[in-house]
Scaffold this motif. Structure first.
Motif, short mmCIF file in Angstrom:
data_model
loop_
_atom_site.label_atom_id
_atom_site.label_comp_id
_atom_site.label_asym_id
_atom_site.label_seq_id
_atom_site.Cartn_x
_atom_site.Cartn_y
_atom_site.Cartn_z
N UNK A 313 1.02 -1.16 0.14
CA UNK A 313 -0.16 -0.30 0.00
C UNK A 313 1.06 1.29 -0.17
N UNK A 314 2.18 1.16 0.76
CA UNK A 314 2.80 1.66 0.45
C UNK A 314 3.54 2.70 -1.04
N UNK A 315 3.29 1.76 -2.16
CA UNK A 315 4.22 1.87 -3.12
C UNK A 315 3.33 3.42 -3.74
N UNK A 316 4.14 3.95 -4.93
CA UNK A 316 3.79 5.35 -4.82
C UNK A 316 4.76 4.77 -6.89
N UNK A 317 2.96 5.75 -7.46
CA UNK A 317 2.65 5.99 -8.89
C UNK A 317 5.37 6.37 -9.51
N UNK A 318 5.41 7.08 -8.66
CA UNK A 318 7.02 7.80 -8.64
C UNK A 318 7.87 6.73 -8.72
N UNK A 319 7.76 5.73 -7.55
CA UNK A 319 7.80 4.55 -7.43
C UNK A 319 8.12 3.85 -8.80
N UNK A 320 6.90 3.71 -9.86
CA UNK A 320 6.78 2.93 -10.72
C UNK A 320 7.83 2.69 -11.71
N UNK A 321 8.12 4.63 -11.71
CA UNK A 321 8.93 5.36 -12.92
C UNK A 321 10.24 4.87 -12.87
N UNK A 322 10.87 5.08 -11.49
CA UNK A 322 12.59 4.49 -10.55
C UNK A 322 12.31 3.26 -11.82
N UNK A 323 11.21 2.31 -11.38
CA UNK A 323 11.72 1.03 -11.71
C UNK A 323 12.00 0.87 -13.18
N UNK A 324 10.94 1.40 -13.73
CA UNK A 324 11.14 1.46 -15.58
C UNK A 324 11.87 1.27 -15.61
N UNK A 325 12.25 2.61 -15.70
CA UNK A 325 13.77 3.39 -15.91
C UNK A 325 14.48 2.26 -15.55
N UNK A 326 14.79 2.08 -14.39
CA UNK A 326 16.44 0.84 -13.70
C UNK A 326 15.63 -0.56 -15.36
N UNK A 327 15.00 -0.38 -15.46
CA UNK A 327 14.39 -1.49 -16.00
C UNK A 327 14.96 -1.65 -17.84
N UNK A 328 14.81 -0.67 -17.95
CA UNK A 328 15.16 0.07 -19.14
C UNK A 328 16.52 0.09 -19.78
N UNK A 329 16.76 0.28 -18.80
CA UNK A 329 18.25 0.21 -18.79
C UNK A 329 19.43 -0.81 -18.20
N UNK A 330 19.05 -1.85 -17.50
CA UNK A 330 19.00 -3.42 -17.73
C UNK A 330 19.47 -4.06 -18.51
N UNK A 331 17.79 -3.97 -19.12
CA UNK A 331 17.39 -4.33 -20.66
C UNK A 331 18.00 -4.17 -21.95
N UNK A 332 19.48 -2.86 -21.79
CA UNK A 332 19.82 -2.92 -22.61
C UNK A 332 21.30 -2.73 -21.86
N UNK A 333 21.49 -3.31 -20.79
CA UNK A 333 22.96 -3.45 -20.55
C UNK A 333 23.99 -2.35 -19.75
N UNK A 334 22.95 -1.49 -19.75
CA UNK A 334 23.53 -0.33 -19.33
C UNK A 334 23.53 -0.55 -17.66
#
Ligand SMILES: Cc1ncc(COP(=O)(O)O)c(C=O)c1O
Length: 363
Positions: A313-334
């Motif tokens: 319940x404590x998670x936020x939409x901003x945290x989802x943005x951070x997560x997606x950004x992290x996944x994008x980086x990881x997926x492109x090997x960054x």
């Protein structure tokens, strides 16, 4: 809680327990030595279709007295239609246990009244999934089977009278609660449940749906993300639990990068649901046999599995943005570190970084 029910349920020789392939080991292993276990399963994107239960009950020819299903999967988040399943179980004279460890923190559950066709006979839940500390949980259900016979655990607090030869047991639930109780855990669980109720389970579900829609949509746009289970989010049939892999990366490596470089905690592995994971990862019987032998012989082997993102319940939409950004980086090997497997723990660690646990946990 589930072990308690499995020990006390009055099974007879030849009885069948119908369950699903989606279960956590907690709602699978306790039944294996008690009855013949029959597993039903729809497909990787859907909850259990009630018709499958009807067919299995028909086939069991009255030998199934108990159906045991997870309310929501801790792997795919899929929500099973527990009230429809209860109705069908009752039509065939069986009772139903719902493992609500994953459902109770995310959705309102109505157990119903005695005699109602859709009522849930037994419900098991877990304190630490509901924001209470580890170590408490509950089995809620009809007391009859606990009134008869002897409790599984025997000890202080469970009796009214004891002589050298005789025992007079208390009524359930005390009869089943031998030993010094986990008072703090029980009080914390009750408070956590009250707080969730006060916040409102519909609000919990709405908030989670906003987060999960955004997450799944964001992940759909990242090349190299492989969803494990459904690729879409629908709050009607799914809680906010999303399992995936990043193509070409071991799940433990993805989890390690998320943790070490982005400060994001995810769970990875098989989530204590190995039969379900094997199904979702399309593991063949031969592959399973090969893996079993490697593990039995203590040989080094990379364990199959997935990464799981889930919401509180404590998670936020901003945290989802951070997560997606992290996944994008990881997926492109960054990412920065050079990650190497730690065979002893089954984890990956960056070569450049060695955590000093003594600094944080000085036991
Ligand atoms: C669906 C499900 N059932 C059962 C359990 C087990 O609960 P506990 O950790 O309280 O034994 C879990 C916890 O991981 C779960 O997710």
């Amino acid at each position: 809680a589930i072990n308690k029910l499995s020990h006390r349920f009055p099974f007879e020789k030849g009885d069948v327990v119908i369950t699903t392939l989606m279960e956590h080991h907690s709602n699978d292993l306790p039944w294996r030595d008690k009855a013949q276990v029959v597993r039903i399963y729809s497909d990787e994107k859907s909850p259990i279709n009630p018709k499958l239960l009807q067919d299995a009950l028909e086939k069991s020819q009255g030998r199934c007295k108990l159906v045991v299903v997870t309310g929501a999967s801790n792997v795919t988040g899929l929500i099973n239609p527990i009230y429809d399943l209860a109705k069908i179980a009752h039509q065939y004279g069986a009772q139903i246990l719902v493992d609500a460890a994953q459902l109770a923190p995310h959705r309102k559950i109505t157990m119903g009244k005695r005699g109602e066709e859709q009522s849930i006979d037994y419900l098991a839940l877990s304190g630490h999934k509901m924001y209470a500390p580890f170590g408490s949980g509950a089995l809620i259900g009809w007391p009859e089977i606990f009134e008869q016979g002897e409790p599984e655990y025997k000890g202080g607090g469970a009796v009214k009278f004891v002589s050298r030869d005789e025992i007079v047991w208390k009524e359930p639930p005390e009869k089943e609660e031998a030993g010094s109780p986990n008072v703090v855990g029980v009080v914390a669980l009750a408070m956590a449940a009250k707080n969730l109720q006060a916040f409102g389970m519909d609000r919990v579900a709405d908030h989670e749906a906003k987060l999960a829609y955004k997450l799944v949509e964001g992940m759909q746009g990242i090349p190299g993300i492989e969803f494990i289970g459904p690729e879409t989010y629908n709050p009607e049939v799914r809680v906010g639990v999303i399992a995936f892999n990043v193509k070409g990366l071991h799940h433990a490596k993805t989890a390690a990068i998320l943790s070490c470089e982005f400060g994001i905690a995810v769970r990875n592995g098989c989530f204590c649901a190995q039969p379900y994971l094997k199904q979702l990862l399309h593991f063949t019987d031969e592959q399973s046999e090969w893996l079993k032998n490697k593990i039995k012989n203590d040989e080094e082997v990379e364990l199959p599995g997935a990464v799981r993102a889930s919401f509180g319940v404590y998670n936020t939409l901003e945290e989802v943005d951070v997560f997606i950004e992290a996944l994008e980086k990881i997926a492109r090997g960054d990412y920065q570190g050079t990650y190497v497997p730690d065979p002893e723990r089954g984890d990956y660690w960056p070569k450049e970084f060695k955590p000093d646990y003594q600094e944080f946990f000085n036991f």
